[in-house]
Design an enzyme around this catalytic site. Sequence first.
Site, short mmCIF file in Angstrom:
data_model
loop_
_atom_site.label_atom_id
_atom_site.label_comp_id
_atom_site.label_asym_id
_atom_site.label_seq_id
_atom_site.Cartn_x
_atom_site.Cartn_y
_atom_site.Cartn_z
N GLN A 1 -45.55 3.07 -1.73
CA GLN A 1 -45.22 3.05 -3.16
C GLN A 1 -43.98 3.89 -3.40
OE1 GLN A 1 -46.20 1.48 -5.91
NE2 GLN A 1 -44.87 2.71 -7.19
N GLY B 1 -41.77 6.46 -4.70
CA GLY B 1 -42.10 7.77 -5.28
C GLY B 1 -43.31 8.45 -4.67
N TYR C 1 -47.89 10.90 -0.58
CA TYR C 1 -49.23 10.38 -0.89
C TYR C 1 -49.57 9.19 0.03
CZ TYR C 1 -53.00 8.63 -3.99
OH TYR C 1 -54.19 8.21 -4.53
N GLY D 1 -57.22 0.43 -5.82
CA GLY D 1 -55.93 0.20 -6.46
C GLY D 1 -55.82 1.12 -7.67
N1 CAA Z 1 -39.16 -0.26 -7.00
C1 CAA Z 1 -37.80 -0.23 -7.00
N2 CAA Z 1 -37.10 0.62 -7.74
C2 CAA Z 1 -37.79 1.47 -8.50
C3 CAA Z 1 -39.20 1.49 -8.54
C4 CAA Z 1 -39.87 0.56 -7.76
N3 CAA Z 1 -41.21 0.50 -7.74
N4 CAA Z 1 -39.59 2.47 -9.38
C5 CAA Z 1 -38.46 3.05 -9.85
N5 CAA Z 1 -37.38 2.43 -9.33
C6 CAA Z 1 -35.99 2.72 -9.60
C7 CAA Z 1 -35.70 2.73 -11.09
O1 CAA Z 1 -35.49 1.42 -11.54
C8 CAA Z 1 -34.44 3.58 -11.13
O2 CAA Z 1 -33.35 2.81 -10.75
P1 CAA Z 1 -31.91 3.05 -11.43
O3 CAA Z 1 -31.58 4.49 -11.18
O4 CAA Z 1 -31.02 2.07 -10.72
O5 CAA Z 1 -32.11 2.74 -12.88
C9 CAA Z 1 -34.68 4.60 -10.04
O6 CAA Z 1 -35.68 4.02 -9.17
C10 CAA Z 1 -35.19 5.91 -10.53
O7 CAA Z 1 -36.44 5.66 -11.14
P2 CAA Z 1 -37.01 6.62 -12.20
O8 CAA Z 1 -36.10 6.72 -13.37
O9 CAA Z 1 -38.42 6.22 -12.45
O10 CAA Z 1 -36.93 8.01 -11.42
P3 CAA Z 1 -37.74 9.29 -11.69
O11 CAA Z 1 -37.24 10.30 -10.73
O12 CAA Z 1 -37.78 9.62 -13.14
O13 CAA Z 1 -39.26 8.87 -11.30
C11 CAA Z 1 -41.05 8.22 -9.93
C12 CAA Z 1 -39.55 8.35 -10.05
C13 CAA Z 1 -41.69 9.59 -9.97
C14 CAA Z 1 -41.34 7.59 -8.64
C15 CAA Z 1 -41.62 7.38 -11.11
O14 CAA Z 1 -40.98 6.14 -11.10
C16 CAA Z 1 -43.12 7.17 -10.99
O15 CAA Z 1 -43.91 8.00 -11.40
N6 CAA Z 1 -43.54 6.02 -10.42
C17 CAA Z 1 -44.96 5.69 -10.24
C18 CAA Z 1 -45.45 6.16 -8.91
C19 CAA Z 1 -46.87 5.71 -8.75
O16 CAA Z 1 -47.20 4.52 -8.77
N7 CAA Z 1 -47.78 6.65 -8.58
C20 CAA Z 1 -49.17 6.33 -8.47
C21 CAA Z 1 -49.98 7.45 -9.07
S1 CAA Z 1 -51.68 7.01 -9.26
C22 CAA Z 1 -52.24 7.03 -7.71
O17 CAA Z 1 -51.61 7.43 -6.78
C23 CAA Z 1 -53.64 6.52 -7.54
C24 CAA Z 1 -53.66 5.47 -6.50
O18 CAA Z 1 -54.12 5.74 -5.41
C25 CAA Z 1 -53.24 4.12 -6.85
#
Ligand code: CAA
Length: 246
Positions: free
Chosen positions: A146, A148, A152, A183
């Site tokens: 994933q 970010g 994890y 999920g």
């Molecule tokens: N795929 C491709 N590009 C992505 C993306 C993805 N999935 N997510 C973000 N990006 C890109 C954005 O479009 C952005 O691109 P540009 O700079 O060209 O515009 C760039 O990455 C930066 O993204 P953010 O502005 O979101 O950056 P940030 O530093 O503010 O945050 C992040 C990054 C922390 C990863 C945030 O996007 C986030 O929290 N994502 C979710 C992560 C996630 O799914 N966590 C799950 C938690 S719950 C869990 O873990 C339980 C479980 O088991 C399922």
Amino acid sequence: MTSRVALVTGGIGGIGTAICRQLARSGHKVATNYRDEAKAKAWQAAQKADGFDFAIVHGDVSDTAGAEAMVKAAEAQLGGIEILINNAGITRDTTFHKMSALQWQDVINTNLNSCFNVTRPVIEGMRERKWGRIVQISSINGQKGQYGQANYAASKAGMHGFTISLAQENAKFGITVNTVSPGYVLTEMVRAVPEDVRAKIAAQIPVGRLGDPDEIAYAVGFLIDERAAWITGANLSINGGHYMGW
Ligand code: CAA
């Protein structure tokens, strides 16, 4: 039905609470650990009001000595642990190029090293008694990765590596070891994902919604059942169709 002794780590959290309640409904005695005593006591009282009597023991699963003391405290209250659910977990989401060593270590210690810390003091008793059920609560993101979540995803993939080795070593001792990979389930952990990001993720789920903690707990109840004795080393994906690798 035989009443067993169960330890659910992180039982106070969203999925953890649902698992504790599922195991209690199946007639088992259940303990969980806590770090914040006031929060744990409030949780315990709320569960009691709902008819559930859970033991709580102090202990940080990321600390080897602390986890051992925690297991001993649970066993002193309820008896030898027969069912262990390694559920405690945290996130420290950030892209890898911004990730600090602490964000890496905290996640690996709490999610993966905890499996050593908690299972090690439990496994010998299970082997002696020739019965045991161990379930790791991993994640869809350990299966598919994933953005970010390098820390994890590494910890969660590692949990299943742990499962399939432990399953082989302990199969002859009546112990099954399995992984459940949820999920995106509606818990505080998922609510912490920025809303716009969460909405995009939810839109990718074929079933069309986030999961309910009870839907994960149901699968744990299935895997720890006496009749699940031939299921070991499995990784059960429960994700609304979000990831269908096999
Ligand atoms: N795929 C491709 N590009 C992505 C993306 C993805 N999935 N997510 C973000 N990006 C890109 C954005 O479009 C952005 O691109 P540009 O700079 O060209 O515009 C760039 O990455 C930066 O993204 P953010 O502005 O979101 O950056 P940030 O530093 O503010 O945050 C992040 C990054 C922390 C990863 C945030 O996007 C986030 O929290 N994502 C979710 C992560 C996630 O799914 N966590 C799950 C938690 S719950 C869990 O873990 C339980 C479980 O088991 C399922």
